[in-house]
Design an enzyme around this catalytic site. Structure first.
Site, mmCIF file in Angstrom:
data_model
loop_
_atom_site.group_PDB
_atom_site.id
_atom_site.type_symbol
_atom_site.label_atom_id
_atom_site.label_comp_id
_atom_site.label_asym_id
_atom_site.label_seq_id
_atom_site.Cartn_x
_atom_site.Cartn_y
_atom_site.Cartn_z
ATOM 1 N N TYR A 437 0.819 -1.233 0.000
ATOM 2 C CA TYR A 437 0.000 0.000 0.000
ATOM 3 C C TYR A 437 0.845 1.272 0.000
ATOM 4 O O TYR A 437 2.043 1.223 0.107
ATOM 5 C CB TYR A 437 -1.093 -0.020 1.054
ATOM 6 N N GLU A 438 0.175 2.381 -0.229
ATOM 7 C CA GLU A 438 0.854 3.683 -0.394
ATOM 8 C C GLU A 438 1.825 3.637 -1.567
ATOM 9 O O GLU A 438 2.885 4.250 -1.550
ATOM 10 C CB GLU A 438 1.613 4.036 0.881
ATOM 11 N N GLY A 439 1.456 2.925 -2.619
ATOM 12 C CA GLY A 439 2.348 2.715 -3.765
ATOM 13 C C GLY A 439 3.196 1.491 -3.527
ATOM 14 O O GLY A 439 3.975 1.465 -2.578
ATOM 15 N N GLN A 444 7.634 2.674 -5.848
ATOM 16 C CA GLN A 444 8.615 3.509 -5.145
ATOM 17 C C GLN A 444 9.929 3.548 -5.919
ATOM 18 O O GLN A 444 10.568 4.589 -6.063
ATOM 19 C CB GLN A 444 8.889 2.958 -3.732
#
Lengths: 596, 596
Positions: A437-439, A444
């Protein structure tokens, strides 16, 4: 599983490595060493005594959805009440809305503790902080007036409603719509998935930040707007008013973080208000992106510390077999397994990755603070660049590391590691989400290469490398540090060369961006940690030279640095060689030929 | 999750790489190519259509213990009935007791399918096969007469009762006791944990093989005996008779393989009979050790294949973002994620590790067959040595690899990978046990260094290295293979040197055994796979040179070999450097200084 915040190591990082008192003076926030240490002590007590004991049960009990209402695991409500009442929620919030304005450098220690104590419990408050940032920076005065103070205090939580079934990494595919109304509000309609804390029983209201498209918005990511859509519309007196047209349609059954509700949220013409301008949604989201990704990095670190503590405890207690050179504790039926070199290899890998990441987290937190609070504009800009470079590394490397360290924790327990009651396998399951999650961590790595490395031709990375290179120069003449400094210096030279090669390769062939990204990020992280371990060793040697009464602590830092450089850093060689293997062998195979 | 046996690849390995028909001729078992292909087709049908569909539910439902009786997940009973009725259970069993005497080289393909379809389901039958081996080799005629045929047919299952709470890796600490009785039987008393299939509802009887101490047995592992302790004592007519004094006291709540019952077994003066001589228990166990560890290796391989299939399916379907060089399928809202280089890196890592391990599994299975069935005694002995060298590598590397490949499967699904219904996270959870049981992977690595490498001063490993080196010499002049052959040859040289260094280091300092073991095993496995990929490439090039009609299949082998050597093999460098980091940095830290 019990958890005790690693206070001595945190103080080492904060005071001895990063001079947090001086940092606070520069930022002018009125915090001093005594106050900071007091907060950390209290944070250790709260996370160790209140939160950590809830974690095992939260995994067994999970969240329940009934008639649209979510029940969180036993004890979460009371622990959350303390979280709000004792001011933990408002730690980093803006002062003008009741926040305490703590710098990230201090807050990161508390947040690491919270992640370690219970990742599930932390999810609810973590997302609220992100929502506060976006609303504070981009919201209208009226919206802030109505919602922000309650969110800062933690009385109301916030969510981030981005993902839809067909739109995960690729937000261009969003379908949720927002129709403007005569009164300036919008009617929001659509379905969002994977909404952490989308519904819960901890707070009386939930403020959703929702990405949606206005009518006639441009296609793709340029046509996305951000809207505030509360569960209950705030009354003028600050109480929750009319129930909005939104509901939780389902909660997901997941591998881990079962105490955190992960909701399908349905918006059925729900009332919302724009945050920022029309079609500026993605820019508004980016405001909180660094913070959110940094927080997820801390999740990896927290899990790693918890797994290290669990592994160490068991390795000291579990009696099994004799040392390779003969019995170490002949009075016992067998030796504690910590005598075995391979067990020590696992423990020291856990330890040096965790402690190394803690230093990098502090390094990064300091830059985030300076970006926002340095009195000098040029210094703010410089810190912003440094933070932007580090964030994808912190997010991806820490979470990969957290998963590895948790898995080592399981391995240290042998067959018992697979049994739920010991708690080690839960750490593996809980931490697995952090790589997604969060990319995802692949995203990243693309961000690191594409925006950060190619974005400025490698200038910021060169500056970072030069900073660590200077550190090597400073330490290389001290006999106890010469070998460490030389090893780090050699890797820094290799890193510089590799960075140039990667930039050249990507400029030659755009596929190299995705072909080199993950290995380059991992390589960079390992070398960065080596630089920080040299710094730790230097401070430890300073303390020993000054005749510190804590010789064992500092000696352990020197030995840990040595271990990391000898036994963990070599992984960088594998990543380097692999990425130099290039893109051609990735793109050559026809899609149909992957399997027959 | 759906699963389809990779039949084309299995036939490539069996026929094209290892000439299974010739192998069977040498062994004189009467199997030919047509029969083998027919069995594999039928095995693919059974595992894909009967077993795989049960796997997801088995994880949700798990096993239930009520009043001492265990209920297995829905469908397991019927699938197991087919397993017995259709002769799958007796595939490898001894012919004189109703078995079909299939060689491991063929059976390994079926067993891999079974592991991939449902690891939980396979656990029950897998342990029976081990028990059959021990009983067949060491049991008295009377015991074999009474129990063996039923176990070979699968009508009765077998278990291995080794572990006790205080005795896992270290069997010297065993406390279970066996008291001799006047009639030649024993009364067995004690408590065993982690007993897979200790109680279940698939069969009418369960035959426990139990490690215990006789009165006045020598201390340590030299005082351990093996006993057969049936749930129901067999009547002379072969039916289950008197219920024995043993019971399942609890079942464990585990991270994965929830469809497999993991039992606490209490023996309360249960009637048992010696298998092998008094105090010969460990030697009897070693009979089945190679087989059991090989089977656990196959579990890693099966999971890896299942995760690769799942990942590939999703990567072809999931539309998200555009290719780095622009839209690849402009008519769709986004490109399938398989166009992204980093997604391909993950898929090809899954593919080449799985297919590479499949080759190594076959290589090892062939040696196991030759060890037992080669007409020439010297050849049997040579094959036994080769198998003994490879077994710890197969067990540890395949299971580490399975966990990694399963985790890549989760990663390929993004957030969906964390959701239970997709089945990817189950593969991670199920496979995690394989790194722990049948000797943790750390124990495998110690076995490799201590018994296998130091045991003969590296002679057998040198012979293996020479074999692959010769292969390189044979292929280096073919233009399409020259680069591959050179890369492998260089690594083989490095491996030889490293082996000598490790032996010397261990002879100098006994701690180096545990300090180098895990990295040396991983290094060795990566280079071994490289050698096998060269072999695969050579056979593929042969087929292309001969104008094969399956050019795409063989071309994919060449490209996969290239990918493996460029992007996976480099990990060997990291392992090499890490192990050369030595033991000193592992033993230097005081136990008290691991944390403050």
């Amino acid at each position: 599983m019990s958890y005790q915040a690693p206070l001595r190591d945190m103080r080492f990082v904060l005071h001895e490595l990063f001079d947090v008192a001086g940092h606070c003076e520069l930022l002018g926030n009125g915090l001093d060493r005594e106050l900071i240490d007091g907060v950390l002590d209290e944070a250790a007590r709260y996370t160790g005594e209140v939160v950590a004991p809830l974690n095992r049960n939260s995994d067994e009990q999970g969240c329940q959805l009934r008639d649209g209402a979510v029940t969180t695991p036993h004890g979460f409500r009371e622990a959350y009440r303390q979280y709000v009442d004792n001011g933990w929620a408002s730690m980093t919030g803006p002062v003008e809305f009741g926040g305490q304005g703590f710098p990230q450098l201090v807050a990161a220690s508390f947040h690491e503790m919270l992640m370690a104590a219970s990742l599930s419990f932390r999810v609810y408050s973590g997302l609220t902080e992100g929502a506060v940032l976006a609303l504070h920076k981009h919201g209208s005065a009226a919206l802030k007036q109505a919602y922000l103070a309650k969110m800062v205090s933690g009385q109301w939580t916030g969510t981030m409603c981005l993902t839809e079934p067909q739109a995960g990494t690729d937000l261009a595919l969003l379908r949720t719509r927002a129709e403007p109304q005569a009164d300036g509000s919008y009617k929001v309609s659509g379905s969002k998935i994977f909404i952490s804390g989308g519904e819960q029983d901890l707070t009386e209201n939930i403020v959703h930040l929702v990405l949606a498209r206005l009518p006639d918005a441009p296609v793709g990511v340029k046509g996305i707007s951000l809207l505030l859509v509360p569960k209950f519309i705030a009354n003028p007196d600050g109480t929750p008013g009319t129930k909005n047209a939104l509901s939780c349609g389902a909660i997901e059954h997941k591998m881990g973080i079962k105490g955190a509700s992960t909701c399908v949220m349905n918006f059925d013409g729900a009332t919302g208000w724009l945050i920022g301008g029309a079609n500026q949604g993605l820019a508004c989201m980016f405001t909180m992106m660094n913070d959110a990704r940094f927080q997820v990095g801390l999740q990896g670190l927290g899990i790693a510390e918890a797994a290290f503590q669990g592994g160490l405890r068991y390795a000291r207690e579990r009696l099994q077999s004799r040392g390779l050179a003969g019995a170490v504790q002949p009075d016992k039926p067998a030796d504690p397994i910590i005598v075995h070199p391979d067990v020590r290899r696992m423990l020291l890998t856990q330890k040096t990755l965790s402690e190394g990441s803690r230093m990098l987290a502090a390094y990064c937190a300091r830059q985030l603070d300076l970006e926002h609070g340095h009195p000098d504009a040029a210094a703010r800009k410089a810190a912003g660049k440094r933070a932007a470079l580090l964030i994808p590394i912190v997010k991806a490397f820490f979470t990969d590391m957290g998963q590895e360290v948790a898995s080592l924790g399981v391995q240290l327990y042998g067959g018992h590691g697979f049994i739920r009651e010991w708690g080690m396998e839960q750490l593996m399951r809980d931490s697995r989400i952090t790589q997604l999650y969060e990319g995802t961590n692949g995203i990243q790595a693309l961000d690191l290469i594409r925006r950060k490395l190619l974005g400025d031709g490698g200038a910021e990375l060169s500056a970072l490398q030069a900073e660590f290179s200077e550190l090597c120069d400073q330490q290389v003449d001290r006999p106890a540090l010469a070998e460490l400094a030389k090893t780090v210096q050699a890797r820094l030279g290799e890193w510089r060369e590799l960075s140039s090669e990667v930039i050249a390769a990507c400029q030659r062939d755009v596929q190299e961006i995705g072909a080199t990204s993950v290995d380059f990020l991992a390589y960079s992280a390992h070398v960065l940690l080596a630089g920080l371990w040299l710094q730790a060793a230097a401070r430890a040697q300073d303390a020993l030279d000054a005749g510190s009464g804590e010789a064992a602590f500092y000696q352990a830092k020197l030995l840990s640095a040595d271990f990391y450089l000898r036994r963990v850093l070599p992984r960088a060689s594998g990543h380097r060689e692999a990425l130099l293997g290039g893109a051609a062998c990735l793109v050559a195979l026809d899609e149909e030929s992957f399997a027959f």
